[in-house]
Design an enzyme around this catalytic site. Structure first.
Site, PDB file in Angstrom:
ATOM      1  N   LYS A   3       0.838  -1.223   0.000  1.00 24.65           N
ATOM      2  CA  LYS A   3       0.000   0.000   0.000  1.00 24.65           C
ATOM      3  C   LYS A   3       0.861   1.257   0.000  1.00 24.65           C
ATOM      4  CE  LYS A   3      -3.920  -2.110   2.420  1.00 24.65           C
ATOM      5  NZ  LYS A   3      -3.329  -3.361   2.918  1.00 24.65           N
TER       6      LYS A   3
HETATM    7  P1  5BU Z   1      -8.229 -10.935   7.150  1.00 21.05           P
HETATM    8  O1  5BU Z   1      -7.484 -11.710   8.181  1.00 21.05           O
HETATM    9  O2  5BU Z   1      -8.899 -11.853   6.106  1.00 21.05           O
HETATM   10  O3  5BU Z   1      -9.155  -9.914   7.710  1.00 21.05           O
HETATM   11  O4  5BU Z   1      -7.057 -10.149   6.367  1.00 21.05           O
HETATM   12  C1  5BU Z   1      -7.331  -9.293   5.308  1.00 21.05           C
HETATM   13  C2  5BU Z   1      -6.046  -8.844   4.649  1.00 21.05           C
HETATM   14  O5  5BU Z   1      -6.362  -7.971   3.573  1.00 21.05           O
HETATM   15  C3  5BU Z   1      -5.089  -8.079   5.551  1.00 21.05           C
HETATM   16  O6  5BU Z   1      -3.769  -8.411   5.164  1.00 21.05           O
HETATM   17  C4  5BU Z   1      -5.356  -6.616   5.240  1.00 21.05           C
HETATM   18  O7  5BU Z   1      -4.198  -5.816   5.360  1.00 21.05           O
HETATM   19  C5  5BU Z   1      -5.809  -6.668   3.799  1.00 21.05           C
HETATM   20  N1  5BU Z   1      -6.808  -5.646   3.435  1.00 21.05           N
HETATM   21  C6  5BU Z   1      -8.054  -5.585   4.001  1.00 21.05           C
HETATM   22  O8  5BU Z   1      -8.381  -6.391   4.874  1.00 21.05           O
HETATM   23  N2  5BU Z   1      -8.952  -4.643   3.597  1.00 21.05           N
HETATM   24  C7  5BU Z   1      -8.663  -3.722   2.660  1.00 21.05           C
HETATM   25  O9  5BU Z   1      -9.516  -2.899   2.306  1.00 21.05           O
HETATM   26  C8  5BU Z   1      -7.369  -3.793   2.084  1.00 21.05           C
HETATM   27  C9  5BU Z   1      -6.477  -4.754   2.481  1.00 21.05           C
HETATM   28 BR1  5BU Z   1      -6.961  -2.577   0.789  1.00 21.05          BR
END
Ligand code: 5BU
Length: 259
Positions: A92
């Site tokens: 990012k």
């Molecule tokens: P989760 O454990 O499935 O909640 O992780 C989601 C991943 O996607 C995590 O690495 C975030 O940094 C990434 N992410 C997110 O969750 N939402 C967003 O809008 C973005 C990235 Br852009």
């Protein structure tokens, strides 16, 4: 929702990486991306080896690894070849062009030397895209952050439209978006969606979840799953479940498009 099969979109893709991703999704029959948010090199490597056969992309946050050495990215690259997936570093980028170039190529992580794809905020203006492009090889691609999954985020519709405009302007480098739904009509762009989990609607820190079926119904192409897999007592079985639900949802969205 009009949807073209991945294999047809591989033919329409103009960037070598998006073409290769569409082809891989079609051949491997998986539109799942693992968000491997773990803290040690050994955990990251064993997860990539275990879940590698189930995914098309492995998403990293390389700066959360406590014991990072350059050897880790060499080993990740070997696993990516062995199991056939692409590496996406979720860095990012969000600064002026000159600084993001330094962050992309330098420091400890040297992201440009191993990541197939990266992402960037568009807040600083188009210079961020130009800078990352200058520092990339022709086979590396960029996803623009167009929408976020977190509650109260400030990415407005106007912001999202700008992301589509700039993706179109820089389509020799931008291969798609991080978004919650399909936002661009041009089928060459990939839509990657985080905030996917089956068991919880949210986490305590603002994350909001959708199911694979609902994200696919909104036009997403690749579903990003983190803790739904990594925090499962059986990450392989969880990955297989997310993979099969995501693929079935895609196949049924094709049938709906035909009707
Ligand atoms: P989760 O454990 O499935 O909640 O992780 C989601 C991943 O996607 C995590 O690495 C975030 O940094 C990434 N992410 C997110 O969750 N939402 C967003 O809008 C973005 C990235 Br852009």
């Amino acid at each position: 929702m009009d949807r073209l099969p991945y294999k047809e979109r591989a033919l329409l893709a103009t960037h070598p990486l998006s073409k290769a991703i569409f082809e891989l999704i079609e051949e491997k029959e998986t539109n799942l991306c693992l968000s491997a948010d773990v803290n040690s090199a050994s955990e990251l490597l064993s997860l990539a080896d275990l879940v590698g056969p189930e995914i098309c992309l492995l998403k990293t946050h390389i700066d959360i690894i406590d014991d990072f050495t350059p050897d880790l990215t060499l080993k990740l690259h070997t696993l990516a070849k062995k199991h056939r997936f692409f590496l996406f570093e979720d860095r990012k980028f969000a600064d002026i062009g000159n600084t993001v170039k330094l962050q992309y190529c330098g420091g400890v992580y040297k992201i440009s030397s191993w990541a197939d794809s990266i992402n960037a905020h568009i807040i600083p203006g188009p210079g961020i895209i130009e800078a990352l492009k200058e520092a990339s090889s022709p086979s590396q691609g960029l996803f623009l952050l167009a929408q976020m999954s977190s509650k109260g985020n400030l990415l407005t519709e106007e912001h999202m439209k700008k992301a589509v405009e700039w993706a179109t302007r820089y389509d020799d480098f931008v291969i798609g978006f991080i978004s919650q739904e399909k936002i661009a009509s041009d089928p060459k762009f990939l839509h990657l969606t985080p905030g996917i989990q089956l068991n919880n609607p949210s986490d305590p820190l603002g994350q909001q979840y959708n199911s694979p079926a609902s994200a696919i119904a909104k036009g997403s192409d690749i579903l990003i799953v983190g803790r739904g897999i990594t925090h499962s007592p059986n990450p392989l079985a969880a990955a297989q479940n997310y993979r099969s639900q995501s693929w079935k949802a895609y196949l049924s969205s094709l049938r709906k498009a035909e009707i």
